[in-house]
Structure formats: structure tokens, C-alpha cells
Design an enzyme around this catalytic site. Structure first.
Site, PDB file in Angstrom:
ATOM      1  N   GLY A  25       0.853  -1.189   0.000  1.00  0.00           N
ATOM      2  CA  GLY A  25       0.000   0.000   0.000  1.00  0.00           C
ATOM      3  C   GLY A  25       0.875   1.220   0.000  1.00  0.00           C
ATOM      4  O   GLY A  25       2.075   1.139   0.248  1.00  0.00           O
ATOM      5  N   LYS A  48       4.120  12.753  -2.155  1.00  0.00           N
ATOM      6  CA  LYS A  48       4.945  11.611  -1.745  1.00  0.00           C
ATOM      7  C   LYS A  48       5.936  12.099  -0.697  1.00  0.00           C
ATOM      8  O   LYS A  48       6.709  13.032  -0.950  1.00  0.00           O
ATOM      9  CB  LYS A  48       5.698  11.048  -2.957  1.00  0.00           C
ATOM     10  N   ASP A  60       8.283   5.541   8.355  1.00  0.00           N
ATOM     11  CA  ASP A  60       7.909   6.879   8.821  1.00  0.00           C
ATOM     12  C   ASP A  60       7.034   7.686   7.863  1.00  0.00           C
ATOM     13  O   ASP A  60       6.551   8.762   8.206  1.00  0.00           O
ATOM     14  CB  ASP A  60       9.184   7.680   9.144  1.00  0.00           C
ATOM     15  N   GLY A  61       6.871   7.203   6.626  1.00  0.00           N
ATOM     16  CA  GLY A  61       6.043   7.944   5.671  1.00  0.00           C
ATOM     17  C   GLY A  61       6.763   9.113   5.000  1.00  0.00           C
ATOM     18  O   GLY A  61       6.171   9.833   4.213  1.00  0.00           O
ATOM     19  N   ARG A 111       3.169  15.011  -7.099  1.00  0.00           N
ATOM     20  CA  ARG A 111       3.227  14.384  -8.418  1.00  0.00           C
ATOM     21  C   ARG A 111       1.829  14.190  -9.004  1.00  0.00           C
ATOM     22  O   ARG A 111       0.844  14.167  -8.262  1.00  0.00           O
ATOM     23  CB  ARG A 111       4.014  13.067  -8.340  1.00  0.00           C
ATOM     24  N   ARG A 118      -2.651   1.030  -9.882  1.00  0.00           N
ATOM     25  CA  ARG A 118      -1.569   0.169 -10.373  1.00  0.00           C
ATOM     26  C   ARG A 118      -2.020  -1.282 -10.402  1.00  0.00           C
ATOM     27  O   ARG A 118      -3.070  -1.633  -9.836  1.00  0.00           O
ATOM     28  CB  ARG A 118      -0.339   0.343  -9.496  1.00  0.00           C
ATOM     29  N   ASP A 191       9.208  -2.648 -10.482  1.00  0.00           N
ATOM     30  CA  ASP A 191       8.349  -3.303  -9.500  1.00  0.00           C
ATOM     31  C   ASP A 191       7.018  -2.564  -9.289  1.00  0.00           C
ATOM     32  O   ASP A 191       6.193  -2.976  -8.498  1.00  0.00           O
ATOM     33  CB  ASP A 191       9.071  -3.568  -8.166  1.00  0.00           C
ATOM     34  N   ASP A 201       6.729   5.902  -9.749  1.00  0.00           N
ATOM     35  CA  ASP A 201       7.624   5.618  -8.634  1.00  0.00           C
ATOM     36  C   ASP A 201       9.052   5.456  -9.093  1.00  0.00           C
ATOM     37  O   ASP A 201       9.480   4.377  -9.461  1.00  0.00           O
ATOM     38  CB  ASP A 201       7.230   4.289  -7.979  1.00  0.00           C
TER      39      ASP A 201
HETATM   40  P1  AMP Z   1       9.433   0.949  -2.602  1.00  0.00           P
HETATM   41  O1  AMP Z   1      10.519  -0.055  -2.449  1.00  0.00           O
HETATM   42  O2  AMP Z   1       9.863   2.378  -2.480  1.00  0.00           O
HETATM   43  O3  AMP Z   1       8.608   0.712  -3.825  1.00  0.00           O
HETATM   44  O4  AMP Z   1       8.479   0.720  -1.359  1.00  0.00           O
HETATM   45  C1  AMP Z   1       7.917  -0.508  -1.043  1.00  0.00           C
HETATM   46  C2  AMP Z   1       6.766  -0.287  -0.101  1.00  0.00           C
HETATM   47  O5  AMP Z   1       7.229   0.335   1.118  1.00  0.00           O
HETATM   48  C3  AMP Z   1       5.712   0.635  -0.662  1.00  0.00           C
HETATM   49  O6  AMP Z   1       4.479   0.164  -0.234  1.00  0.00           O
HETATM   50  C4  AMP Z   1       6.027   1.975  -0.041  1.00  0.00           C
HETATM   51  O7  AMP Z   1       4.900   2.817   0.056  1.00  0.00           O
HETATM   52  C5  AMP Z   1       6.567   1.576   1.313  1.00  0.00           C
HETATM   53  N1  AMP Z   1       7.553   2.556   1.828  1.00  0.00           N
HETATM   54  C6  AMP Z   1       8.774   2.808   1.364  1.00  0.00           C
HETATM   55  N2  AMP Z   1       9.368   3.782   2.088  1.00  0.00           N
HETATM   56  C7  AMP Z   1       8.484   4.141   3.049  1.00  0.00           C
HETATM   57  C8  AMP Z   1       8.479   5.090   4.131  1.00  0.00           C
HETATM   58  N3  AMP Z   1       9.511   5.885   4.370  1.00  0.00           N
HETATM   59  N4  AMP Z   1       7.384   5.152   4.907  1.00  0.00           N
HETATM   60  C9  AMP Z   1       6.339   4.356   4.685  1.00  0.00           C
HETATM   61  N5  AMP Z   1       6.268   3.455   3.719  1.00  0.00           N
HETATM   62  C10 AMP Z   1       7.312   3.337   2.899  1.00  0.00           C
HETATM   63 MG    MG Z   2       7.545   1.235  -5.267  1.00  0.00          MG
END
Ligand code: AMP
Ligand code: MG
Length: 468
Positions: A25, A48, A60-61, A111, A118, A191, A201
Site C-alpha cells: 500500500g 509523496k 515513517d512515511g 506528483r 496500479r 516493481d 515511482d
Molecule cells: P518501494 O521499495 O519504495 O517501492 O516501497 C515498497 C513499499 O514500502 C511501498 O508500499 C512503499 O509505500 C513503502 N515505503 C517505502 N518507504 C516508506 C516510508 N519511508 N514510509 C512508509 N512506507 C514506505
Molecule cells: Mg515502489
């Protein structure tokens, strides 16, 4: 929160390094809402890195400035290159320190996409057996984004397959188109796939510096699963996952007849490879200046060239940018072809920027093949003695220079502007954005020196980290 808005984050599932990762998510992306602009185009605005969502799990979001600059610059660069992508509206640096492998500056990217839906959104409902929401989502996607899809009405010229098979066909075609574009420029982050065939992304991605089919840009990819040459295969795997996810709807549409459903689903998937190869071939043909494309061009002209430039480790972007300077004849005046020449063949002349001297000899036989193909392109296969005119040559050069960029977002360029931004200087990000917004214009000598060269020695091998 914007007054009156009702923000949301998406739940989705996905695969990481080939294994099903379960429910993920948007852990740090928040959709603010949709706007329809004056031209009637719908944009979903998303932040984002603005903080936690219900899907942040233990994270941490937030997003770091480094990766936010890469996404901001790359999505805009991609748009101007003509590669299907989402866009970036704004980048906002924050005073927040975000903890990653080390402490880093935080940032938020605003963005835009017509939709951020997706493949993983469908995969989640499939994985949880939630066929009601699966259908709602598919119907929503069709109504909002594929309004041309209509159920079969029994007529001969109307649709012959159900609307969910048509949805699969559309998604497969758009994805093949996107991958073909990436294949002509670099390695995308595979991915995350949008159902609209847009690059989303910007995780690990890289434009090609030297042409290397085995190139892996993701630091964590030790097996080469996401190597440049694997990209078409990864795209197909994702399409198979999507087909699986919506298969309950296709089966239902076929009245529960699984064999009939599979008979519809297979051809929809099979068109992936042919569309990809056709689009890629056409793009590459344009890159070498052909106005017409023949299927044999890939085998006869394009692949042999790629083999040479891979072996000679020549810079991919600079090579194609220089290639437009090749002249079929040695002068721009009317000139007889080799076959008709009384004075013997003309030496093709070509200077490739920043190439090793050995490239000249390695390229010579190919340049002859190329010259013949260009002549055929001008005249068609039957005309034995086509005229090469200055205006035809100028036209070819113009076409090549409008597809072979002068400027791309190389890792070391991103690195340079990131370092400046990290100490509060955003002027460089803006300067690079400006150049990437007109990638086909030569610009000033200073710009060419600053942003248009090959990778300097100090930056060889700079790769991106996944911690973002
Ligand atoms: P990514 O590898 O960036 O595609 O992220 C994989 C999953 O981890 C996705 O669901 C992202 O929304 C989540 N994610 C990555 N970084 C963070 C973050 N700093 N805080 C919360 N969720 C994250
Ligand atoms: Mg991603």
C-alpha cells in the site's frame, strides 16, 4: 489537509524480487484529490513523503531529498523525451531530518497522473478473494480511463471479447509500448506498474551510459533479475500477474467456461511480445534516421550496431546524438550512389563524441550497411540510383536530433545537484530541470560542457541505493 478535500492512500499488493510480498500500500503517498484542467484532462494529485498513511507499517512515511530530486527530475525528463510517465508538479525541501542509513534531509514531491491505480491494486483483491471489489475496481478503471471499451453487442464489427479481456488487451498494449521506450533509453524501476502504462515511482532506474545489455542499476539486485536485457521479460511477468488477477472476471464473463476464458486471455497476453518488438524496432529505426521501418531492420541493422557499441563501450546517448552527422555522400551536393559511382565508393565520415579511436575501425563495416539502408530508405528497394540531396539529408538529421537527446539525467548529474540542494542551493536542480526540459536542443557550449558529456572517471559506477 486541503479544505473540502478527502485524501486517500491506496492499498495494493505486489511482488518484490519475484516473490509475492502480500499487502503493501502507499506507505508515504497521499492522494489529495482529482482536478480536471481547462483542457478537460483529469489529474490525480499526490504528495509523496508527507507522512504516515494507514499502510506505512513500521516506516515513517517520509522521503529523503535525494530520492525526491531524482523522481522530480526524472519524471519531467521522461515527459520531454516522450516516454510514457507520470509528472512532477513541485518539489518541496523540508527542514525535517529523516533517518535512513544516515541522517538525511527530507522532502515532498507533489506528483501528477491521470490515475495512480496500479496492477497491485487488482492483485490485492485477487489475493484476498474479494471478487466484489475486484469487479468494482475494474469497472471503475474502464469507465474512467478506457471509455472506448464496450461489451460485445453481437455485431460482426463490434467487440468480440468481453470488456475485462479488452481491459487486459489495453493494459498489455500500453505496457509493451512503455517497455519499448525504456528499452531504447535505459532501465526502469519495474516493481511498480500503472494500469495506464505510465512509468511510476522512480525507485532504482537509470538511463544507459555505455550500452551494456547486462547492466544492473539496482544495488540490491545481486542476481541481475532487473538487468537492462531482462526488462521485457519482467514486463511480461507483470502482465501475467495482472491477467491472473483479473482472470476471475474474465471467467465470469465467459459464463464460467474456463477454457473459453483461457482462449481469450492467452492471445491478449501473447500480443505483448509482438507489440514490444514492433514499437522498439520503430523507435530504434527512428534513432538511426530511417523514415520507413522494415521488420528485418532489427536483425540486419540495429542489433549489429548495438553489438559494436557494447563492445567498444561507447556512450549510448552521445553515440546516437553524433550519428545524425553521418553523411551518405561525402558532400551535401547531388552525388551518385556507390552502385552508380564512376569514381568508386565514398568514405563515410563520422565523428563520434568522446569515443575511443578503435571505434572507427570497428564501425566501418557497419557504416556501409547503414549507408545502403539509408539509400534504400530514400528510394525504396527498386530505385537503383537514388539522389541524395542536401535537403533530404537535413531532414534525416532533424528527425534524428528530435529523438536522440543531447541531455539525459545521468546518475552523476543527479548526484551533483542533490549535493548542492542538500546544503540549501536549489539553483542547480532548476538549471538541470531546464536543460532536461529541452533534451533535444544543443543549448550553449557551457550547457553542453556542464550537462551534456559522458560520465567522468570520478563518477564511473555511481549507482542508486534503494533506501529512499
Ligand atoms: P518501494 O521499495 O519504495 O517501492 O516501497 C515498497 C513499499 O514500502 C511501498 O508500499 C512503499 O509505500 C513503502 N515505503 C517505502 N518507504 C516508506 C516510508 N519511508 N514510509 C512508509 N512506507 C514506505
Ligand atoms: Mg515502489
Amino acid at each position: 489537509m486541503v479544505p473540502g478535500s478527502n485524501p486517500w492512500a491506496y492499498a495494493y499488493a505486489g511482488h518484490q524480487f519475484g516473490s509475492f510480498a502480500g499487502q503493501l500500500g502507499d506507505g508515504r503517498a497521499i492522494s489529495l484529490g482529482e482536478v480536471v484542467n481547462t483542457r478537460g484532462r483529469r489529474w490525480e494529485l499526490q504528495l509523496k513523503g508527507a507522512g504516515m498513511t494507514p499502510y506505512s507499517r513500521f516506516a515513517d512515511g517520509y522521503a529523503v531529498l535525494r530520492s525526491s530530486i531524482r523522481e522530480f527530475l526524472c519524471s519531467e525528463a521522461m515527459f520531454h523525451l516522450g516516454i510514457p510517465t507520470t509528472r512532477a508538479l513541485a518539489l518541496i525541501g523540508s527542514s525535517r531530518i529523516v533517518q535512513r542509513e544516515q541522517d538525511e534531509s527530507g522532502a515532498i514531491v507533489c506528483r501528477l497522473a491521470p490515475s495512480w491505480i496500479r496492477l497491485g491494486n487488482f492483485e490485492l483483491f485477487y489475493a484476498t478473494g474479494d471478487s466484489e471489489n475486484l469487479q468494482k475496481l475494474a469497472d471503475y478503471a474502464i469507465t474512467m480511463h478506457f471509455p472506448e471499451i464496450q461489451p460485445p453487442d453481437g455485431s460482426v464489427d463490434g467487440p468480440q471479447t468481453g470488456k475485462y479481456t479488452q481491459l487486459l488487451e489495453r493494459v498489455v498494449a500500453k505496457t509493451a509500448e512503455m517497455i519499448a521506450h525504456w528499452q531504447a533509453y535505459g532501465v526502469m524501476n519495474t516493481d511498480n506498474f500503472s494500469i495506464l502504462g505510465l512509468t511510476i515511482d522512480y525507485g532504482p532506474f537509470q538511463f544507459l551510459d555505455g550500452y551494456d545489455p547486462d547492466y544492473v542499476c539496482n544495488k540490491s539486485d545481486f542476481t541481475g533479475m532487473y538487468a537492462f536485457s531482462e526488462q521485457p521479460e519482467v514486463g511480461l511477468r507483470n502482465m501475467v500477474k495482472f491477467a491472473t488477477a483479473i482472470s476471475p472476471l474474465i471467467i465470469q464473463e465467459c459464463g464460467g467456461d474456463r477454457e473459453k476464458a483461457s482462449g481469450e486471455l492467452r492471445p491478449a497476453l501473447n500480443q505483448y511480445s509482438s507489440i514490444l518488438s514492433d514499437r522498439y524496432g520503430r523507435l530504434m529505426a527512428k534513432k538511426i534516421g530511417l523514415a520507413t521501418y522494415k521488420e528485418t531492420d532489427l536483425q540486419d541493422v540495429i542489433y549489429p550496431l548495438l553489438t559494436i557499441i557494447a563492445k567498444e563501450a561507447v556512450d549510448y546517448t552521445l553515440f546516437f546524438r553524433s550519428l545524425s552527422q553521418f553523411s551518405i555522400a561525402s558532400t551535401d551536393a547531388l552525388y551518385p550512389t556507390e552502385a552508380c559511382s564512376r569514381t568508386g565508393p565514398t568514405e563515410p565520415r563520422l565523428i563520434i563524441a568522446q569515443a575511443k579511436p578503435s571505434l572507427g575501425a570497428a564501425l566501418q563495416p557497419w557504416l556501409e550497411i547503414y549507408r545502403k539502408r539509408l539509400l534504400e530508405d530514400i528510394s525504396g528497394p527498386d530505385e537503383s540510383c537514388p539522389l541524395v540531396t542536401a535537403s533530404r539529408e537535413a531532414e534525416r538529421r532533424k528527425q534524428m536530433d528530435s529523438i536522440n537527446p543531447r541531455y539525459i539525467l545521468r546518475n552523476h548529474l543527479a548526484q551533483t545537484v542533490i549535493e548542492a540542494a542538500e546544503v540549501g542551493n536549489y539553483a542547480e536542480v532548476n538549471e538541470l530541470l531546464n536543460v532536461l526540459s529541452r533534451p533535444f536542443e544543443d543549448g550553449s557550449i557551457q550547457e553542453q560542457e556542464r550537462w551534456g558529456g559522458a560520465v567522468p572517471d570520478w563518477a564511473a559506477g555511481v549507482k542508486c541505493s534503494c533506501s529512499s
